[in-house]
Design a protein around this motif. Structure first.
Motif, PDB file in Angstrom:
ATOM      1  N   GLU A  52       0.831  -1.205   0.000  1.00 21.83           N
ATOM      2  CA  GLU A  52       0.000   0.000   0.000  1.00 21.83           C
ATOM      3  C   GLU A  52       0.868   1.258   0.000  1.00 21.83           C
ATOM      4  O   GLU A  52       0.511   2.266  -0.621  1.00 21.83           O
ATOM      5  N   GLU A  53       2.008   1.203   0.701  1.00 19.87           N
ATOM      6  CA  GLU A  53       2.935   2.342   0.684  1.00 19.87           C
ATOM      7  C   GLU A  53       3.463   2.572  -0.731  1.00 19.87           C
ATOM      8  O   GLU A  53       3.646   3.714  -1.167  1.00 19.87           O
ATOM      9  N   PHE A  55       1.837   1.822  -3.481  1.00 21.34           N
ATOM     10  CA  PHE A  55       0.742   2.387  -4.264  1.00 21.34           C
ATOM     11  C   PHE A  55       0.549   3.868  -3.967  1.00 21.34           C
ATOM     12  O   PHE A  55       0.188   4.646  -4.858  1.00 21.34           O
ATOM     13  N   GLU A  56       0.777   4.269  -2.715  1.00 24.36           N
ATOM     14  CA  GLU A  56       0.724   5.699  -2.385  1.00 24.36           C
ATOM     15  C   GLU A  56       1.803   6.454  -3.155  1.00 24.36           C
ATOM     16  O   GLU A  56       1.550   7.534  -3.699  1.00 24.36           O
ATOM     17  N   ILE A  59       0.949   6.974  -6.826  1.00 20.51           N
ATOM     18  CA  ILE A  59       0.053   8.114  -7.081  1.00 20.51           C
ATOM     19  C   ILE A  59       0.878   9.389  -7.263  1.00 20.51           C
ATOM     20  O   ILE A  59       0.663  10.163  -8.201  1.00 20.51           O
ATOM     21  N   SER A  92      -7.165  -4.570   1.811  1.00 24.49           N
ATOM     22  CA  SER A  92      -6.712  -3.274   1.297  1.00 24.49           C
ATOM     23  C   SER A  92      -7.833  -2.467   0.648  1.00 24.49           C
ATOM     24  O   SER A  92      -8.654  -3.008  -0.097  1.00 24.49           O
ATOM     25  N   ASN A  93      -7.850  -1.170   0.937  1.00 27.61           N
ATOM     26  CA  ASN A  93      -8.770  -0.274   0.239  1.00 27.61           C
ATOM     27  C   ASN A  93      -8.024   0.620  -0.749  1.00 27.61           C
ATOM     28  O   ASN A  93      -8.592   1.569  -1.288  1.00 27.61           O
ATOM     29  N   LYS A  94      -6.744   0.305  -0.969  1.00 24.34           N
ATOM     30  CA  LYS A  94      -5.933   1.065  -1.927  1.00 24.34           C
ATOM     31  C   LYS A  94      -5.594   0.242  -3.162  1.00 24.34           C
ATOM     32  O   LYS A  94      -5.303   0.791  -4.229  1.00 24.34           O
TER      33      LYS A  94
END
Length: 283
Positions: A52-53, A55-56, A59, A92-94
Motif C-alpha cells: 500500500e505504501e 501504491f501511495e 500516485i 486493502s482499500n488502496k
C-alpha cells in the motif's frame, strides 16, 4: 487498510519502518530490507501494508509524470499466490485485487505493466519451465528476457521474496524446496535479482541472515532489518503462549469433549463480537 481490517500495533510499526528503510520516494537509491517474524505474526498483512505504501508513492509518481513501480511477489507455493491476492482484496482499500494483481502463468503472461503487482512461484522460473521458453504470447521472449527489458526501462521495481531464507542458504547447505533442489533455487533467486535489478527488495523470513548476505553480495549495501518479536505477537493475542491441557472424564470420547469446548469458546467470542462497534460477523 480497510476499516474492518486494521493492523495491530506491531504490524503498523513494521510497515512504517520497512517503508522508511526501503525509501520508495527515492527509487534511484537501491535498498533492501528483511522482515523477521515468528509464525502467526501476520507477515502477509505486513507485506500488503508495505505494498500500500508503494501504491501511495505510485500516485505521487503519476502526478509528476513519472513511471510507477512494478511489484513482483515471489513465493514458495503456487497456492499462496491466490491466497495472497484474496487477502489483498479483503484487507486493502488502496489496491484493487482484481485489476492491480496478476498471477504469472505461461499461457497468459504477456509482460510487465506499469503499476501492477505480479505473483510467481519459484517452480515457474526453472530452466525447463514454459516461462523460460520463448513464446508468441510474450512476443518471442522468455520471462527473464522480459525482466531484463524491464530493468533497462524507466520503471522502478519492488521485489518481495516470501520465505527468503529457503533460497539463500550458504554454499553447501542442504534444504528441500518445492522444486526439489536448493542449489537450483538459490541460483533462481540470484538470477531474478541480477536480471531484474530491482530498486527495492523486501525479504520475509524467520531467519533472514542468509538473505541479507545474498543481497549484500549482489551490491545492496543499504540494508535494514525489522524484527517482530514473539513477545509482541503474544501480547497482541495473535498467538498463544501456552498449551491448553484438557483432562477427559473416564469413558468420555475426546472428540465430543473438544467439540463442546470449542462451541463454548465460540459462544464467548460471539458475545464479544456483539459488544464490538465493528459491523462484522466472527464467521
Amino acid at each position: 487498510m480497510n476499516p474492518n481490517f486494521q493492523l495491530v500495533k506491531y504490524q503498523d510499526s513494521a510497515v512504517d519502518d520497512l517503508a522508511k528503510g526501503l525509501a520508495f520516494d527515492n527509487p534511484s537509491l537501491q535498498t533492501a530490507s528483511a522482515l523477521k517474524a515468528p509464525t502467526g505474526a501476520g507477515k502477509t498483512i505486513v507485506m500488503i501494508g508495505t505494498l500500500e505504501e508503494v501504491f501511495e508513492e505510485n500516485i505521487h509518481r503519476r502526478n509528476k509524470g513519472l513511471k510507477p513501480f512494478v511489484s513482483l511477489w515471489v513465493s514458495d507455493s503456487p497456492s499462496l499466490n491466490a491466497q495472497s491476492i484474496c487477502k489483498i482484496g479483503d484487507a486493502s482499500n488502496k489496491i484493487d485485487s482484481a485489476f492491480d494483481c496478476e498471477i504469472i502463468e505461461s499461457a497468459s503472461f504477456r509482460g510487465f505493466e506499469e503499476g501492477k503487482i505480479y505473483f510467481v512461484n519459484y517452480s515457474k522460473l526453472t530452466t525447463k519451465s514454459n516461462l523460460n521458453k520463448a513464446s508468441e504470447t510474450r512476443y518471442g521472449k522468455t520471462i527473464f528476457e522480459l525482466m531484463s527489458m524491464l530493468s533497462e526501462s524507466e520503471v522502478p521495481v519492488f521485489l518481495l521474496i516470501d520465505e527468503a531464507h529457503k533460497g539463500t542458504k550458504q554454499k553447501g547447505a542442504v534444504e528441500q524446496s518445492t522444486i526439489g533442489d536448493s542449489k537450483r533455487r538459490q541460483t533462481i533467486i540470484r538470477q531474478i535479482i541480477s536480471t531484474l535489478k530491482p530498486e527495492k527488495i523486501l525479504g520475509v523470513s524467520a531467519t533472514p541472515g542468509d538473505f541479507r548476505d545474498t543481497v549484500e553480495q549482489l551490491g545492496y549495501d543499504r540494508f535494514r532489518d525489522h524484527e517482530i518479536s514473539k513477545r509482541h505477537v503474544i501480547e497482541s493475542g495473535m498467538i498463544k503462549s501456552h498449551i491448553v491441557n484438557i483432562t477427559l472424564p473416564v469413558g468420555a470420547e475426546s472428540n465430543d469433549i473438544l467439540v463442546k469446548d470449542a462451541a463454548r469458546k465460540f459462544g464467548e467470542q460471539v458475545e464479544l463480537w456483539k459488544q464490538s462497534p465493528v459491523e462484522k460477523s466472527p464467521i
